[in-house]
Design a protein around this motif. Structure first.
Motif: not given
Length: 117
Positions: A98, A102, A106
Motif C-alpha cells: 500500500r 501511494k 503521489r
C-alpha cells in the motif's frame, strides 16, 4: 507484495545475497535511531527478520517432530507462534505494498502537475 517484488527486497539488482541477520538487526537499530527515519527501509528489515524467524521456527518444528520426547502442547504452542509470525509477515507485506502504491500515485500526480505548469 508479489514474489518478484519480495525478491527485489531480498536481493540487489546483481543478485547479491541479503546481509546476515545480525547485520540486518544492526541496520534496523541504526535506522530507528535516525531523526528522519525511512519507514520502507525499516519495514524491509522487519520483513527480512520476520522471514528468518519463520524459517528458524519451521526448522525447529520439523526437528521436534522426530524427537523421542515429543510434547504435543509445546508443538501446539510452536504452531501457534509460527502462524502469528506468518500473519504478521502478511500484514507487513500488505502495508508495504500500500505504501509503495501511494508513493507511486503521489509521484504520478507530481509529474502531471509539472507537465501542466
Amino acid at each position: 507484495l508479489a514474489d518478484s517484488q519480495i525478491q527485489s527486497y531480498r536481493y540487489t539488482s546483481w543478485k547479491m545475497p541479503v546481509p546476515s541477520v545480525s547485520y540486518a538487526l544492526y541496520l534496523h537499530r541504526r535506522e530507528l535511531g535516525r531523526p528522519k527515519r525511512k519507514l520502507m527501509r525499516i519495514a524491509t528489515t522487519k520483513l527480512q527478520l520476520t522471514n528468518e524467524l519463520i524459517l528458524l521456527q519451521q526448522r525447529r518444528q520439523w526437528e521436534s517432530a522426530f524427537d523421542l520426547e515429543f510434547d504435543s502442547e509445546a508443538s501446539f504452542q510452536q504452531s501457534s507462534a509460527l502462524n502469528r509470525e506468518r500473519e504478521y509477515r502478511d500484514r507487513l507485506r500488505y502495508n508495504m505494498q500500500r505504501q509503495l502504491e501511494k508513493r507511486q500515485k503521489r509521484h504520478r500526480k507530481h509529474l502531471e502537475q509539472m507537465g501542466k505548469v
